[in-house]
Structure formats: C-alpha cells, structure tokens
Motif scaffolding. Structure first.
Motif, PDB file in Angstrom:
ATOM      1  N   VAL A 153      27.381   7.852  26.368  1.00 59.18           N
ATOM      2  CA  VAL A 153      27.930   7.223  27.553  1.00 59.18           C
ATOM      3  C   VAL A 153      27.811   8.046  28.900  1.00 59.18           C
ATOM      4  CG1 VAL A 153      30.339   6.779  28.481  1.00 59.18           C
ATOM      5  CG2 VAL A 153      30.003   6.657  26.174  1.00 59.18           C
ATOM      6  N   GLY A 154      27.265   7.339  29.971  1.00 58.71           N
ATOM      7  CA  GLY A 154      27.042   7.802  31.173  1.00 58.71           C
ATOM      8  C   GLY A 154      27.327   6.718  32.143  1.00 58.71           C
ATOM      9  N   PRO A 155      26.864   7.078  33.559  1.00 58.01           N
ATOM     10  CA  PRO A 155      26.926   6.052  34.636  1.00 58.01           C
ATOM     11  C   PRO A 155      25.856   5.063  34.497  1.00 58.01           C
ATOM     12  CG  PRO A 155      26.121   8.205  35.460  1.00 58.01           C
ATOM     13  CD  PRO A 155      26.563   8.159  33.998  1.00 58.01           C
ATOM     14  N   GLU A 156      25.897   4.036  35.109  1.00 60.68           N
ATOM     15  CA  GLU A 156      24.870   3.224  35.412  1.00 60.68           C
ATOM     16  C   GLU A 156      23.618   3.832  36.046  1.00 60.68           C
ATOM     17  OE1 GLU A 156      24.328  -1.698  36.480  1.00 60.68           O
ATOM     18  OE2 GLU A 156      26.021  -0.509  37.341  1.00 60.68           O
ATOM     19  N   LEU A 157      22.479   3.405  35.369  1.00 65.37           N
ATOM     20  CA  LEU A 157      21.034   4.078  35.713  1.00 65.37           C
ATOM     21  C   LEU A 157      20.231   2.906  36.123  1.00 65.37           C
ATOM     22  CD1 LEU A 157      20.797   6.577  33.022  1.00 65.37           C
ATOM     23  CD2 LEU A 157      21.713   7.151  35.286  1.00 65.37           C
ATOM     24  N   THR A 158      19.192   3.334  36.782  1.00 64.56           N
ATOM     25  CA  THR A 158      17.833   2.463  36.832  1.00 64.56           C
ATOM     26  C   THR A 158      17.246   2.318  35.913  1.00 64.56           C
ATOM     27  OG1 THR A 158      18.133   3.076  39.522  1.00 64.56           O
ATOM     28  CG2 THR A 158      16.077   1.792  38.620  1.00 64.56           C
ATOM     29  N   PRO A 159      16.969   0.931  35.142  1.00 66.00           N
ATOM     30  CA  PRO A 159      16.044   1.017  34.088  1.00 66.00           C
ATOM     31  C   PRO A 159      14.661   1.253  34.505  1.00 66.00           C
ATOM     32  CG  PRO A 159      17.356  -1.062  34.653  1.00 66.00           C
ATOM     33  CD  PRO A 159      17.429  -0.261  35.740  1.00 66.00           C
ATOM     34  N   PRO A 160      14.067   2.100  33.284  1.00 61.66           N
ATOM     35  CA  PRO A 160      14.265   1.943  32.162  1.00 61.66           C
ATOM     36  C   PRO A 160      15.352   2.907  31.293  1.00 61.66           C
ATOM     37  CG  PRO A 160      12.385   2.925  32.203  1.00 61.66           C
ATOM     38  CD  PRO A 160      12.576   2.349  33.506  1.00 61.66           C
ATOM     39  N   TYR A 161      16.154   2.608  30.390  1.00 64.61           N
ATOM     40  CA  TYR A 161      17.105   3.466  29.897  1.00 64.61           C
ATOM     41  C   TYR A 161      16.326   4.105  28.671  1.00 64.61           C
ATOM     42  CZ  TYR A 161      20.986   1.555  32.466  1.00 64.61           C
ATOM     43  OH  TYR A 161      22.077   1.319  33.563  1.00 64.61           O
ATOM     44  N   ASN A 162      16.890   5.344  28.261  1.00 65.94           N
ATOM     45  CA  ASN A 162      16.127   5.856  27.176  1.00 65.94           C
ATOM     46  C   ASN A 162      16.794   5.666  26.062  1.00 65.94           C
ATOM     47  OD1 ASN A 162      14.423   7.666  25.545  1.00 65.94           O
ATOM     48  ND2 ASN A 162      15.536   9.439  26.042  1.00 65.94           N
ATOM     49  N   ALA A 163      16.945   4.282  25.672  1.00 60.87           N
ATOM     50  CA  ALA A 163      17.645   4.076  24.402  1.00 60.87           C
ATOM     51  C   ALA A 163      17.050   2.608  24.017  1.00 60.87           C
ATOM     52  CB  ALA A 163      19.122   3.838  24.793  1.00 60.87           C
ATOM     53  N   ASP A 164      17.442   2.129  22.831  1.00 63.53           N
ATOM     54  CA  ASP A 164      17.119   0.808  22.544  1.00 63.53           C
ATOM     55  C   ASP A 164      17.833  -0.118  22.917  1.00 63.53           C
ATOM     56  OD1 ASP A 164      15.253   2.063  20.603  1.00 63.53           O
ATOM     57  OD2 ASP A 164      16.637   2.171  18.944  1.00 63.53           O
ATOM     58  N   ASN A 201      14.645  -3.970  31.187  1.00 65.52           N
ATOM     59  CA  ASN A 201      14.899  -4.955  32.524  1.00 65.52           C
ATOM     60  C   ASN A 201      16.241  -5.270  32.635  1.00 65.52           C
ATOM     61  OD1 ASN A 201      15.415  -6.623  30.338  1.00 65.52           O
ATOM     62  ND2 ASN A 201      13.407  -7.721  30.573  1.00 65.52           N
ATOM     63  N   ASN A 202      17.291  -4.673  31.779  1.00 64.73           N
ATOM     64  CA  ASN A 202      18.534  -4.822  31.879  1.00 64.73           C
ATOM     65  C   ASN A 202      19.175  -6.395  31.654  1.00 64.73           C
ATOM     66  OD1 ASN A 202      20.636  -3.139  31.947  1.00 64.73           O
ATOM     67  ND2 ASN A 202      21.190  -3.266  34.132  1.00 64.73           N
ATOM     68  N   PHE A 203      18.055  -7.188  30.881  1.00 66.73           N
ATOM     69  CA  PHE A 203      18.342  -8.627  30.481  1.00 66.73           C
ATOM     70  C   PHE A 203      19.507  -8.592  29.236  1.00 66.73           C
ATOM     71  CE2 PHE A 203      17.468 -12.637  28.240  1.00 66.73           C
ATOM     72  CZ  PHE A 203      17.956 -13.313  29.268  1.00 66.73           C
ATOM     73  N   PRO A 204      20.496  -9.316  29.718  1.00 65.84           N
ATOM     74  CA  PRO A 204      21.268  -9.301  28.510  1.00 65.84           C
ATOM     75  C   PRO A 204      20.947 -10.214  27.255  1.00 65.84           C
ATOM     76  CG  PRO A 204      22.080 -10.878  30.281  1.00 65.84           C
ATOM     77  CD  PRO A 204      21.013 -10.255  30.643  1.00 65.84           C
ATOM     78  N   VAL A 205      20.703  -9.325  25.914  1.00 66.06           N
ATOM     79  CA  VAL A 205      20.441 -10.057  24.882  1.00 66.06           C
ATOM     80  C   VAL A 205      21.249 -10.658  23.945  1.00 66.06           C
ATOM     81  CG1 VAL A 205      18.072  -8.804  24.995  1.00 66.06           C
ATOM     82  CG2 VAL A 205      19.900  -7.666  23.859  1.00 66.06           C
ATOM     83  N   ALA A 206      22.507  -9.972  24.041  1.00 68.56           N
ATOM     84  CA  ALA A 206      23.878 -10.583  23.158  1.00 68.56           C
ATOM     85  C   ALA A 206      24.929 -10.204  24.136  1.00 68.56           C
ATOM     86  CB  ALA A 206      23.955  -9.656  22.002  1.00 68.56           C
ATOM     87  N   VAL A 220      25.897   3.423  26.506  1.00 66.53           N
ATOM     88  CA  VAL A 220      27.030   2.584  27.157  1.00 66.53           C
ATOM     89  C   VAL A 220      27.282   3.175  28.605  1.00 66.53           C
ATOM     90  CG1 VAL A 220      29.534   2.386  26.436  1.00 66.53           C
ATOM     91  CG2 VAL A 220      28.153   2.865  24.748  1.00 66.53           C
ATOM     92  N   VAL A 221      27.357   1.979  29.292  1.00 67.07           N
ATOM     93  CA  VAL A 221      27.667   2.482  30.728  1.00 67.07           C
ATOM     94  C   VAL A 221      29.088   2.483  30.903  1.00 67.07           C
ATOM     95  CG1 VAL A 221      27.251   1.391  33.096  1.00 67.07           C
ATOM     96  CG2 VAL A 221      25.440   1.143  31.325  1.00 67.07           C
ATOM     97  N   LYS A 222      29.421   3.504  31.432  1.00 71.94           N
ATOM     98  CA  LYS A 222      30.791   3.784  31.894  1.00 71.94           C
ATOM     99  C   LYS A 222      31.471   3.030  32.901  1.00 71.94           C
ATOM    100  CE  LYS A 222      33.425   8.189  32.734  1.00 71.94           C
ATOM    101  NZ  LYS A 222      34.157   7.673  31.368  1.00 71.94           N
ATOM    102  N   GLY A 223      32.522   2.383  32.571  1.00 77.38           N
ATOM    103  CA  GLY A 223      33.176   1.389  33.555  1.00 77.38           C
ATOM    104  C   GLY A 223      33.650   1.950  34.736  1.00 77.38           C
ATOM    105  N   PRO A 224      33.907   0.981  35.548  1.00 80.07           N
ATOM    106  CA  PRO A 224      34.388   1.675  36.889  1.00 80.07           C
ATOM    107  C   PRO A 224      35.684   2.268  37.168  1.00 80.07           C
ATOM    108  CG  PRO A 224      34.631  -0.613  36.723  1.00 80.07           C
ATOM    109  CD  PRO A 224      33.938  -0.253  35.554  1.00 80.07           C
ATOM    110  N   ASP A 225      36.469   2.079  36.049  1.00 78.97           N
ATOM    111  CA  ASP A 225      37.970   2.452  36.238  1.00 78.97           C
ATOM    112  C   ASP A 225      37.563   3.979  35.403  1.00 78.97           C
ATOM    113  OD1 ASP A 225      40.580   3.350  36.218  1.00 78.97           O
ATOM    114  OD2 ASP A 225      41.212   1.570  35.308  1.00 78.97           O
ATOM    115  N   ALA A 226      37.919   5.025  35.973  1.00 79.65           N
ATOM    116  CA  ALA A 226      37.921   6.485  35.620  1.00 79.65           C
ATOM    117  C   ALA A 226      38.912   6.708  34.248  1.00 79.65           C
ATOM    118  CB  ALA A 226      38.016   7.478  36.517  1.00 79.65           C
TER     119      ALA A 226
END
Length: 146
Positions: A71-82, A111-116, A44-50
C-alpha cells in the motif's frame, strides 16, 4: 370499516417504505484479453482519507489469497507491480456510519488503464462490513476473469 381501511393503508405504506431500504447489487467486469489471475503482485493506492482503512483491507484480501501486495500513495506510472488497485468508497450515516458503496479498479501498471472493475452497493438493511464489501467486490472480479 374506516379504521380497517386506515390500518391497511398504514401497513401497506410502511411495507412500501421499507422495501426501498433493502437495495443491494454487486457487479464486476474484466476487459477482454486481460488475465487477472496472472497478476501476482499488486500496488494498492492509498485512499485520500487518512482514517480510511479500505486500502489495508484490500491488501489483506490479496495477501490471504496468496498474492504480494503493498500500500502506498499514488505514483506516476510505471508501477513496480503486475497490477495497481484504486478504489472509491462511499459512506453513509444511518444510526451508525457504514460503507454504502465500494468500487475497485484493477489497473495496468504501465499506463494506469483500468483492466477490471467491481462494484458493491448495499443500503442499510443489507449493509456489509468494509471487509465483506472488499471480499464481495474482489471475489466477483476474479469470477469474471475466466
């Protein structure tokens, strides 16, 4: 007669103004061929508002459903998750602050493509807590995943 017409006009005016405040809708869509139910780990990518706790609420929802989530900051793909979850929450002031709209995207970790995507919108008379908004959106996403 004039007083009666005036009273009816006032009542009708008040009723029509109230009906505009009770707006709600919830939608969800899953890209064909995507098996959301096969995803067992999420980032889960942490939102911009702390001060925003929506990311933690999403993580808690997933954990309660038996999934692994971090939960963590936005990373450069690939992520280590499904799956990767991003969200946009909009807040509104009406006597108190409340979440008026929540959009959650489940993304491909490579690739960060939205699937849902799921969305919930509730105005002041139908407002839900942030936890209820997350539950509504995520439940609808999983319902769409046939």
């Amino acid at each position: 007669m004039f007083k009666k017409v005036l009273l009816i006009s006032l009542v009708l005016g008040m009723l029509s103004s109230l009906s505009g405040c009770a707006v709600n809708h919830a939608t969800a869509m899953v890209t064909p061929g995507t098996d959301i139910k096969a995803m067992k780990t999420f980032y889960v990518v942490k939102g911009p508002d702390a001060s925003d706790k929506t990311d933690q609420i999403i993580k808690d929802y997933l954990t309660k459903k038996g999934y692994s989530a971090t939960v963590g900051p936005e990373l450069t793909p690939p992520y280590n998750a499904d799956g990767v979850i991003t969200y946009v929450d909009k807040w509104f002031w009406d006597i108190t602050m409340y979440m008026i709209e929540l959009t959650i995207n489940v993304r491909n970790p490579v690739n960060n493509f939205p699937v849902a995507v799921g969305n919930s919108y509730h105005t002041s008379l139908t407002r839900l807590s942030p936890t209820e908004m997350v539950n509504e959106v995520m439940t609808n996403i999983y319902k769409e995943a046939k």
